[in-house]
Design a protein around this motif. Structure first.
Motif, PDB file in Angstrom:
ATOM      1  N   ASP A 118       0.203  -1.751  -0.078  1.00 52.22           N
ATOM      2  CA  ASP A 118      -0.004   0.071   0.050  1.00 52.22           C
ATOM      3  C   ASP A 118       0.623   1.428   0.172  1.00 52.22           C
ATOM      4  OD1 ASP A 118      -2.366   1.924   0.009  1.00 52.22           O
ATOM      5  OD2 ASP A 118      -2.405   1.756   2.536  1.00 52.22           O
ATOM      6  N   TRP A 119       0.933   2.065  -1.324  1.00 53.29           N
ATOM      7  CA  TRP A 119       1.430   3.790  -0.688  1.00 53.29           C
ATOM      8  C   TRP A 119       0.551   4.758  -0.933  1.00 53.29           C
ATOM      9  CZ3 TRP A 119      -0.460   6.401  -5.018  1.00 53.29           C
ATOM     10  CH2 TRP A 119      -0.812   5.060  -6.154  1.00 53.29           C
ATOM     11  N   SER A 120      -0.576   4.587  -1.015  1.00 53.23           N
ATOM     12  CA  SER A 120      -1.437   5.315  -0.397  1.00 53.23           C
ATOM     13  C   SER A 120      -1.534   6.559  -0.145  1.00 53.23           C
ATOM     14  CB  SER A 120      -2.896   5.104  -0.624  1.00 53.23           C
ATOM     15  OG  SER A 120      -3.212   4.215   0.695  1.00 53.23           O
ATOM     16  N   GLY A 121      -0.534   6.641   1.285  1.00 50.88           N
ATOM     17  CA  GLY A 121      -0.432   7.104   2.681  1.00 50.88           C
ATOM     18  C   GLY A 121       0.792   7.559   2.373  1.00 50.88           C
ATOM     19  N   LEU A 122       1.985   7.056   1.808  1.00 52.70           N
ATOM     20  CA  LEU A 122       3.074   7.504   1.233  1.00 52.70           C
ATOM     21  C   LEU A 122       4.153   8.829   1.450  1.00 52.70           C
ATOM     22  CD1 LEU A 122       5.956   5.865   1.064  1.00 52.70           C
ATOM     23  CD2 LEU A 122       5.629   6.328  -1.282  1.00 52.70           C
ATOM     24  N   THR A 123       4.446   9.192   2.706  1.00 49.73           N
ATOM     25  CA  THR A 123       4.818  10.620   2.411  1.00 49.73           C
ATOM     26  C   THR A 123       6.286  10.900   1.709  1.00 49.73           C
ATOM     27  OG1 THR A 123       3.531  11.404   4.461  1.00 49.73           O
ATOM     28  CG2 THR A 123       5.815  12.463   4.027  1.00 49.73           C
ATOM     29  N   LEU A 124       6.871  11.195   1.061  1.00 54.25           N
ATOM     30  CA  LEU A 124       7.815  11.320  -0.463  1.00 54.25           C
ATOM     31  C   LEU A 124       8.139  12.581   0.911  1.00 54.25           C
ATOM     32  CD1 LEU A 124       6.369  10.907  -3.136  1.00 54.25           C
ATOM     33  CD2 LEU A 124       7.605   9.450  -1.839  1.00 54.25           C
ATOM     34  N   SER A 125      10.424  12.233   1.143  1.00 55.20           N
ATOM     35  CA  SER A 125      11.171  13.352   2.202  1.00 55.20           C
ATOM     36  C   SER A 125      11.825  14.170   0.757  1.00 55.20           C
ATOM     37  CB  SER A 125      11.664  12.517   2.983  1.00 55.20           C
ATOM     38  OG  SER A 125      12.771  10.723   2.239  1.00 55.20           O
ATOM     39  N   ALA A 126      12.062  13.469  -0.195  1.00 56.74           N
ATOM     40  CA  ALA A 126      12.965  14.656  -1.412  1.00 56.74           C
ATOM     41  C   ALA A 126      12.104  15.817  -1.692  1.00 56.74           C
ATOM     42  CB  ALA A 126      12.914  13.447  -2.475  1.00 56.74           C
ATOM     43  N   GLU A 127      13.139  16.850  -1.534  1.00 60.40           N
ATOM     44  CA  GLU A 127      12.853  18.513  -1.653  1.00 60.40           C
ATOM     45  C   GLU A 127      13.811  18.411  -2.566  1.00 60.40           C
ATOM     46  OE1 GLU A 127      13.298  20.316   2.250  1.00 60.40           O
ATOM     47  OE2 GLU A 127      11.746  19.082   2.739  1.00 60.40           O
ATOM     48  N   SER A 128      13.165  19.657  -3.432  1.00 56.12           N
ATOM     49  CA  SER A 128      13.592  20.489  -4.389  1.00 56.12           C
ATOM     50  C   SER A 128      14.794  21.444  -3.574  1.00 56.12           C
ATOM     51  CB  SER A 128      12.656  21.125  -5.526  1.00 56.12           C
ATOM     52  OG  SER A 128      11.715  20.859  -5.375  1.00 56.12           O
ATOM     53  N   GLU A 266      11.250  16.883  -8.559  1.00 58.49           N
ATOM     54  CA  GLU A 266      11.095  16.032  -8.822  1.00 58.49           C
ATOM     55  C   GLU A 266      10.908  14.446  -9.106  1.00 58.49           C
ATOM     56  OE1 GLU A 266       6.761  14.516  -9.913  1.00 58.49           O
ATOM     57  OE2 GLU A 266       6.959  16.429  -8.898  1.00 58.49           O
ATOM     58  N   THR A 267      12.246  14.296  -9.991  1.00 60.23           N
ATOM     59  CA  THR A 267      12.664  13.081 -10.287  1.00 60.23           C
ATOM     60  C   THR A 267      13.262  12.989  -9.079  1.00 60.23           C
ATOM     61  OG1 THR A 267      13.931  14.166 -12.329  1.00 60.23           O
ATOM     62  CG2 THR A 267      15.089  12.407 -11.375  1.00 60.23           C
ATOM     63  N   ALA A 268      13.647  13.518  -7.787  1.00 62.34           N
ATOM     64  CA  ALA A 268      14.075  12.743  -6.610  1.00 62.34           C
ATOM     65  C   ALA A 268      12.705  12.053  -6.160  1.00 62.34           C
ATOM     66  CB  ALA A 268      14.531  13.979  -6.029  1.00 62.34           C
TER      67      ALA A 268
END
Length: 459
Positions: A118-128, A266-268
């Motif tokens: 399940d990835w629906s609640g995933l929080t991505l940490s990569a930032e610009s 965005e790529t990260a």
């Protein structure tokens, strides 16, 4: 008719029975083609007896052609009938005889069943990356360096100079050396020297491509010394780069840096999301799928080397001599596994999201790809072939699925950001309202006082 014999994980075995009528039809088609194509002296085309034709091409040839025709037709039908998507297969055919049924057995591996976490609640940490004032100043400094000019200098060579040298010997020539980017042995040999000096530069042993160069010396004569001059960071410098002013240069430069930073962020985030999918997916990947991708990647490497005039056999021998071939092949296998996992995860993602690529979308991207390669869409389709077109279509599906998933993940973040902005916008209004109430209160009291005074006056 197809019959499933066994299935354990990705390994499958099934048997296919072809009726005698189908076998006879295949024989007739083969004989018809041979009668049309094989020329027999003394007979008009298509009129030679089968025995005569068989004597010219051989009985084994006819049976092989019939067997290949039957396998080509019934293998794919059997896989569809049993709903099998095969990665690799080994076909064991029985002898084919006119007037008798034909049977063959298939053992192989199917594409794995993939389950994504399940990835629906995933929080991505990569930032610009943040475009700070320091980043701006470094970028402007780089612009100054790239647009620097060089002027004659009548003094010993310094670390940032451009030095023109004439190499002595048959293979020599005249060329500039930029000391700020030159290799250490060149820089050390030239620093402090003057125009007209003869300098011997010792070049240490080094490897270039697949050749080992021993230590050797190069003799050069210094023809001129030039000092680097950078322009001041002002409006004149901006105008030399086709900007109206330094302020406009800074504004446009910051906008471009922020665009690139947003793209990099965005790529990260995309890569972070894909890594989450591949690391947490459940799939038993067949070795045949990994081997196929590894072999395809190796062929690409061979083609690249060929375009550079290097034969794979020579390159392989060189790596073997250096003791690096095993490491190279291990890296190739790891990269193949990583790519297979990525494709499987994204294909499952697109399937879960019910992604569709319309004919209009596919044709539009094909036209754009053809135009980018200076080809017509028809020529591109011919060059790709059916397999290449299917592969390209699958890549579009994976990309579209990834885009949809990233859009879904960005919605909660956008909603949270909008909520914070709304709170920040409401807070000053509340404070202003409170301030306004307090401001109005003295006026009310004052009005009351004036009213009291009026009553007193009336009295």
């Amino acid at each position: 008719m197809a019959e499933l014999i066994s299935r354990q994980g990705n390994k499958v075995e099934f048997k296919v029975s072809v009726p005698a009528s189908e076998v006879n039809r295949a024989y007739d088609q083969v004989w018809s083609g041979l009668a049309r194509d094989v020329r027999v002296p003394g007979f008009r085309p298509g009129k030679a007896p089968r025995k005569v034709i068989e004597g010219r091409v051989g009985k084994g040839y006819v049976e092989q052609e019939v067997r290949d025709r039957l396998l080509q037709s019934h293998y794919s039908k059997a896989a569809q009938e049993l709903k099998l998507s095969l990665v690799d297969a080994n076909i064991d055919p029985q002898p084919v005889v006119s007037g008798q049924p034909f049977e063959f057995t298939v053992t192989g591996e199917t594409y794995p069943e993939v389950k994504l976490a399940d990835w629906s609640g995933l929080t991505l940490s990569a930032e610009s990356p943040e475009i700070t004032d320091d980043v701006m100043e470094r970028t402007l400094g780089d612009l100054q360096e790239r647009n620097a000019t060089f002027e004659e200098a009548d003094r010993p060579i310094e670390a940032s100079d451009q030095v023109t040298v004439e190499e002595q010997g048959e293979d020599g020539g005249t060329y500039p050396i930029y000391l700020d980017v030159a290799e250490a042995h060149v820089r050390e040999a030239l620093l402090g020297k003057n125009k007209g000096d003869t300098v011997e530069i010792t070049v240490p042993a080094h490897q270039h491509g697949d050749h080992e160069h021993p230590e050797h010396s190069v003799t050069v004569v210094i023809k001129d010394v030039k000092v680097k001059k950078t322009q001041a960071l002002n409006d004149e410098f901006a105008k030399s780069l086709n900007f109206d002013s330094l302020e406009r240069l800074r504004t446009d430069l910051k906008a471009e840096l922020e665009r690139r930073a947003a793209q990099e962020g965005e790529t990260a985030r995309r890569e972070e999301f894909v890594a989450h999918l591949t690391e947490n997916m459940d799939a038993e990947i067949p070795q045949a799928l990994l081997d196929r991708r590894r072999d395809a990647m190796l062929e690409e490497i061979k083609d690249d080397l060929g375009r550079q005039g290097v034969k794979w056999g020579e390159y392989e021998s060189f790596m073997q001599e250096q003791g690096k071939l095993d490491e190279f092949m291990a890296d190739l296998s790891r990269n193949a596994e990583s790519r297979v996992k990525r494709d499987l995860a994204l294909e499952k993602l697109a399937e879960d999201l019910k992604v569709q690529v319309s004919d209009a979308e596919f044709n539009q991207t094909m036209n754009a790809l053809a135009q980018a390669n200076s080809m017509t869409p028809q020529d591109l389709s011919k060059q790709l072939g059916p397999d290449g077109i299917n592969t390209y279509y699958a890549s579009l599906m994976r990309e579209k699925g990834l885009q949809q998933a990233m859009a879904q993940l960005s919605k909660p973040a956008q909603a949270e950001q909008e909520g914070e902005e709304q709170q920040e916008a409401v807070a000053p209004e509340v404070q202003d309202g409170e301030a306004q109430t307090e401001a109005e209160q003295p006026q009310t009291e004052q009005a009351g006082s004036e009213q009291g005074e009026g009553e007193n006056k009336t009295e």
